[in-house]
Design a protein around this motif. Sequence first.
Motif, PDB file in Angstrom:
ATOM      1  N   SER A 103      47.254  19.350 -20.124  1.00 18.81           N
ATOM      2  CA  SER A 103      47.850  18.146 -20.708  1.00 18.81           C
ATOM      3  C   SER A 103      47.711  18.062 -22.510  1.00 18.81           C
ATOM      4  CB  SER A 103      47.199  16.607 -20.283  1.00 18.81           C
ATOM      5  OG  SER A 103      45.867  16.375 -20.335  1.00 18.81           O
ATOM      6  N   SER A 104      46.354  18.553 -22.702  1.00 19.40           N
ATOM      7  CA  SER A 104      46.057  18.781 -24.014  1.00 19.40           C
ATOM      8  C   SER A 104      46.903  20.136 -24.707  1.00 19.40           C
ATOM      9  CB  SER A 104      44.656  18.797 -24.342  1.00 19.40           C
ATOM     10  OG  SER A 104      43.879  17.701 -23.846  1.00 19.40           O
ATOM     11  N   ALA A 105      47.115  20.914 -24.228  1.00 15.55           N
ATOM     12  CA  ALA A 105      47.991  21.911 -24.556  1.00 15.55           C
ATOM     13  C   ALA A 105      49.378  21.553 -24.613  1.00 15.55           C
ATOM     14  CB  ALA A 105      47.837  23.267 -23.589  1.00 15.55           C
ATOM     15  N   ALA A 106      49.896  21.041 -23.808  1.00 20.87           N
ATOM     16  CA  ALA A 106      51.274  20.518 -23.539  1.00 20.87           C
ATOM     17  C   ALA A 106      51.471  19.802 -25.024  1.00 20.87           C
ATOM     18  CB  ALA A 106      51.475  20.048 -22.331  1.00 20.87           C
ATOM     19  N   LEU A 107      50.733  18.815 -25.128  1.00 20.32           N
ATOM     20  CA  LEU A 107      51.139  18.063 -26.276  1.00 20.32           C
ATOM     21  C   LEU A 107      50.872  18.824 -27.724  1.00 20.32           C
ATOM     22  CD1 LEU A 107      48.843  14.664 -25.157  1.00 20.32           C
ATOM     23  CD2 LEU A 107      51.469  15.198 -25.172  1.00 20.32           C
ATOM     24  N   ALA A 108      49.834  19.752 -27.717  1.00 22.32           N
ATOM     25  CA  ALA A 108      49.681  20.275 -29.059  1.00 22.32           C
ATOM     26  C   ALA A 108      50.667  21.317 -29.040  1.00 22.32           C
ATOM     27  CB  ALA A 108      48.394  21.116 -28.827  1.00 22.32           C
ATOM     28  N   VAL A 109      51.399  21.611 -28.315  1.00 18.60           N
ATOM     29  CA  VAL A 109      52.714  22.514 -28.593  1.00 18.60           C
ATOM     30  C   VAL A 109      54.054  21.825 -28.574  1.00 18.60           C
ATOM     31  CG1 VAL A 109      51.338  24.653 -27.747  1.00 18.60           C
ATOM     32  CG2 VAL A 109      52.957  23.293 -26.069  1.00 18.60           C
TER      33      VAL A 109
END
Length: 147
Positions: A103-109
Motif C-alpha cells: 500500500s505504501s509503495a502504491a501510494l509512493a508511485v
Amino acid sequence: MRAPMLLKELHYFLLLSPCGPHLRQLNTIGTENNQIVQTIAWLRTHLAQTVRVDDLARQANMSAATLHRHFKRLTGLSPLQYLKNLRLHEAQRLMLLEQERASSAALAVGYESVTQFNREYKKLFGDAPLRDIARRREQLLGEPARA
C-alpha cells in the motif's frame, strides 16, 4: 581509473556500429527521438504525479497524436502504458529493496487506489504483490518466502 577511458571507447564503438545512427538520433537535441527520450526522463522524475498526454505533448513541442506515434515507435508502448510500467517496476523495487508495504509503495508511485495497484501488479508480474515479492526475495536473496 581506466573506467572512464573504457567507457569512452565503448561509446565510440557503439556509435560506429550499425546501431550508431539510431543512437545519435536518441542523443541529438531537437530530433523527435530525443524529444521522446526527454519525455521519458521527465516521466521518471515525476513518477507520482498525475500525467496528461496533452501536457506531455506540449512539453515535447508535439501534438498529442505525434507524441503518441513516436513514443510507441520508440518504446513499443503508449506514454500512459509506459508510465504505468514505470510505476509498477518502481513499486516492486520499493517493496523488494526498501521493505515497503504494498500500500505504501502504491501510494509512493502515484496510485490512488491500492486495489487498482494490486490488479495491475498481478497483471504485469503474474502474482499478487506480497506473494511476488516473497518469491523474488527467496530467489534473489536466499531468504525464505513469507507470503
